[in-house]
Write an enzyme that holds these catalytic residues in place. Structure first.
Site, PDB file in Angstrom:
ATOM      1  N   GLY A  48       0.863  -1.189   0.000  1.00  0.00           N
ATOM      2  CA  GLY A  48       0.000   0.000   0.000  1.00  0.00           C
ATOM      3  C   GLY A  48       0.891   1.228   0.000  1.00  0.00           C
ATOM      4  N   ARG A  49       0.342   2.327   0.520  1.00  0.00           N
ATOM      5  CA  ARG A  49       1.119   3.577   0.534  1.00  0.00           C
ATOM      6  C   ARG A  49       2.441   3.422   1.274  1.00  0.00           C
ATOM      7  NH1 ARG A  49      -3.886   5.092   2.226  1.00  0.00           N
ATOM      8  NH2 ARG A  49      -5.144   6.451   0.920  1.00  0.00           N
ATOM      9  N   ILE A  50       2.370   2.834   2.485  1.00  0.00           N
ATOM     10  CA  ILE A  50       3.587   2.739   3.303  1.00  0.00           C
ATOM     11  C   ILE A  50       4.555   1.732   2.681  1.00  0.00           C
ATOM     12  CG2 ILE A  50       4.501   2.215   5.598  1.00  0.00           C
ATOM     13  CD1 ILE A  50       1.716   3.105   6.729  1.00  0.00           C
ATOM     14  N   THR A  91       5.893  -3.556  11.230  1.00  0.00           N
ATOM     15  CA  THR A  91       5.416  -2.247  11.691  1.00  0.00           C
ATOM     16  C   THR A  91       3.926  -2.095  11.341  1.00  0.00           C
ATOM     17  OG1 THR A  91       6.289  -1.284   9.649  1.00  0.00           O
ATOM     18  CG2 THR A  91       7.633  -1.021  11.612  1.00  0.00           C
ATOM     19  N   SER A  92       3.229  -3.233  11.218  1.00  0.00           N
ATOM     20  CA  SER A  92       1.817  -3.160  10.830  1.00  0.00           C
ATOM     21  C   SER A  92       0.925  -3.351  12.059  1.00  0.00           C
ATOM     22  CB  SER A  92       1.510  -4.186   9.735  1.00  0.00           C
ATOM     23  OG  SER A  92       1.750  -5.516  10.182  1.00  0.00           O
ATOM     24  N   ARG A  93       0.557  -4.592  12.342  1.00  0.00           N
ATOM     25  CA  ARG A  93      -0.209  -4.909  13.537  1.00  0.00           C
ATOM     26  C   ARG A  93       0.300  -6.231  14.111  1.00  0.00           C
ATOM     27  NH1 ARG A  93      -1.451  -0.337  13.431  1.00  0.00           N
ATOM     28  NH2 ARG A  93      -3.530   0.598  13.479  1.00  0.00           N
ATOM     29  N   GLU A 131      -0.604  -4.890  23.415  1.00  0.00           N
ATOM     30  CA  GLU A 131       0.211  -3.694  23.652  1.00  0.00           C
ATOM     31  C   GLU A 131      -0.295  -2.962  24.883  1.00  0.00           C
ATOM     32  OE1 GLU A 131       0.324  -1.394  20.039  1.00  0.00           O
ATOM     33  OE2 GLU A 131       1.286  -3.020  18.926  1.00  0.00           O
ATOM     34  N   HIS A 175       5.383   0.808  19.293  1.00  0.00           N
ATOM     35  CA  HIS A 175       4.365   1.248  18.328  1.00  0.00           C
ATOM     36  C   HIS A 175       4.512   2.748  18.030  1.00  0.00           C
ATOM     37  CE1 HIS A 175       0.058   0.313  16.720  1.00  0.00           C
ATOM     38  NE2 HIS A 175       0.662   1.218  15.958  1.00  0.00           N
TER      39      HIS A 175
HETATM   40  C1  DGY Z   1      -1.871   3.802  12.575  1.00  0.00           C
HETATM   41  O1  DGY Z   1      -2.025   4.960  12.187  1.00  0.00           O
HETATM   42  O2  DGY Z   1      -2.650   2.904  12.272  1.00  0.00           O
HETATM   43  C2  DGY Z   1      -0.699   3.525  13.436  1.00  0.00           C
HETATM   44  O3  DGY Z   1      -0.576   2.220  13.806  1.00  0.00           O
HETATM   45  C3  DGY Z   1      -0.695   4.444  14.633  1.00  0.00           C
HETATM   46  O4  DGY Z   1       0.061   5.509  14.219  1.00  0.00           O
END
Ligand code: DGY
Length: 327
Positions: A157-159, A237-239, A268, A287
């Site tokens: 996706g974007r990231i 760095t997602s979930r 978390e 996070h």
């Molecule tokens: C999001 O925006 O979903 C991040 O996990 C929190 O910044």
């Protein structure tokens, strides 16, 4: 005239509060780091018209059903897996989020975590501060190269695309797996679409950037880690819910993968006794993917704009469930 009640579940930047204040009576959970207790949220939601939330809250069916006047839920995040979207949509409640503004900042952190894990930055830092540095040594804290290595991005996706751009700058070969192939990214960055299994087998770095939620729950489990190379590094760095953490622990412990960098966890804050925290080859963060001052401020303002639009019965600028406007 009575102003509608808005519940703001955490202290947020002043600019965002100032946008909301003229339109509402605000209940603010005025804490920097402590989440609002679920029973307080439930109680305060009962007569609320809007809730300003974040990833640490649970806006579940119980909250939604307890709030008959609720018109809008606005989260200061791009991800919304903590909100029961189906329940909100069924009630005609618009849900807002903050896509786009955090893309580059989160990609920066993802790449920082990748580099820190590969080059053992946190270990080196602790080593020096603990007074263990006796001498330069040929193989001291040796890590993995980044230049010339293969990165496999799950979720372009974007990231993911912004991470791919950074990887291209570092001379990496780029593989990706996504719901849909992205020919424009392939043309621009030389990225190559592969199936998940091939990505896991071929990548030196596996970077998970898929959204959270039902469709990606435990996407990475024992089978997937088992397919990775022994020198491979896993970055998330997602979930946290996207990963079976027991399987990840086993893979790291028995050397079937080399290291992991984690910004997110199933629960978390990750409990201090969590087995993953006992491993030297795990680099962890709390996070903070989108946590630059400028980006968090922009997210807060954007979430306030979504919320105010909802209060005024306007279409939210960034709405998760546009179906609520179909009737
Ligand atoms: C999001 O925006 O979903 C991040 O996990 C929190 O910044």
């Amino acid at each position: 005239m009575n102003q509608p009640k808005v519940v703001v579940t955490r202290r947020i930047p002043l600019q965002a509060m100032e946008l909301i204040r003229p339109h509402a009576t605000i209940f603010l959970w005025d804490k920097e780091e402590e989440p609002i207790p679920q029973n307080v949220l439930l109680q305060e939601a009962r007569d609320a018209v809007a809730i300003y939330t974040n990833v640490a809250d649970k806006i579940d069916r119980e909250i939604i059903e307890a709030a008959p006047q609720l018109k809008v839920v606005s989260t200061m995040a791009v991800g919304y897996d903590n909100i029961d979207i189906a329940a909100a949509t069924a009630r005609g409640i618009a849900v807002g989020h903050t896509p786009g503004v955090l893309t580059e900042t989160t990609a920066d952190l993802t790449f920082a975590l990748l580099m820190a894990t590969a080059r053992r930055v946190a270990e080196g830092h602790d080593f020096v501060k603990a007074g263990k540095w006796a001498s330069w040594a040929p193989m001291l804290l040796t890590g993995q190269d980044i230049y010339g290595a293969t990165i496999g991005i799950i979720g372009l996706g974007r990231i993911g695309e912004a991470v791919a751009r950074r990887a291209a700058g570092f001379g990496m070969n780029i593989l990706y797996y996504n719901r849909n192939p992205r020919p424009e990214v392939e043309a621009e960055l030389g990225a190559r679409y592969v199936e998940l299994e091939a990505l896991l087998r071929q990548s030196d770095y596996v970077v998970l950037l898929a959204p959270g939620g039902g469709g990606t729950y435990r996407l990475m489990g024992a089978r997937e880690f088992g397919l990775m190379k022994p020198n491979a590094i896993f970055i998330n760095t997602s979930r946290g819910t996207n990963v079976d953490e027991t399987a990840l622990y086993d893979a790291l412990k028995n050397g079937s993968i080399w290291a992991a960098g984690l910004d997110v966890f199933d629960v978390e804050p990750v409990p201090l006794h969590h087995p993953l925290l006992s491993l030297p080859n795990v680099t962890v963060l709390p996070h903070i993917g989108s946590a630059s001052i400028a980006t968090r401020t922009r997210m807060a303002v954007m979430a306030a704009q979504n919320l105010v639009a909802g209060l005024m019965d306007e279409v939210l600028p960034h709405v998760v469930n546009p179906q609520v406007y179909e009737k």
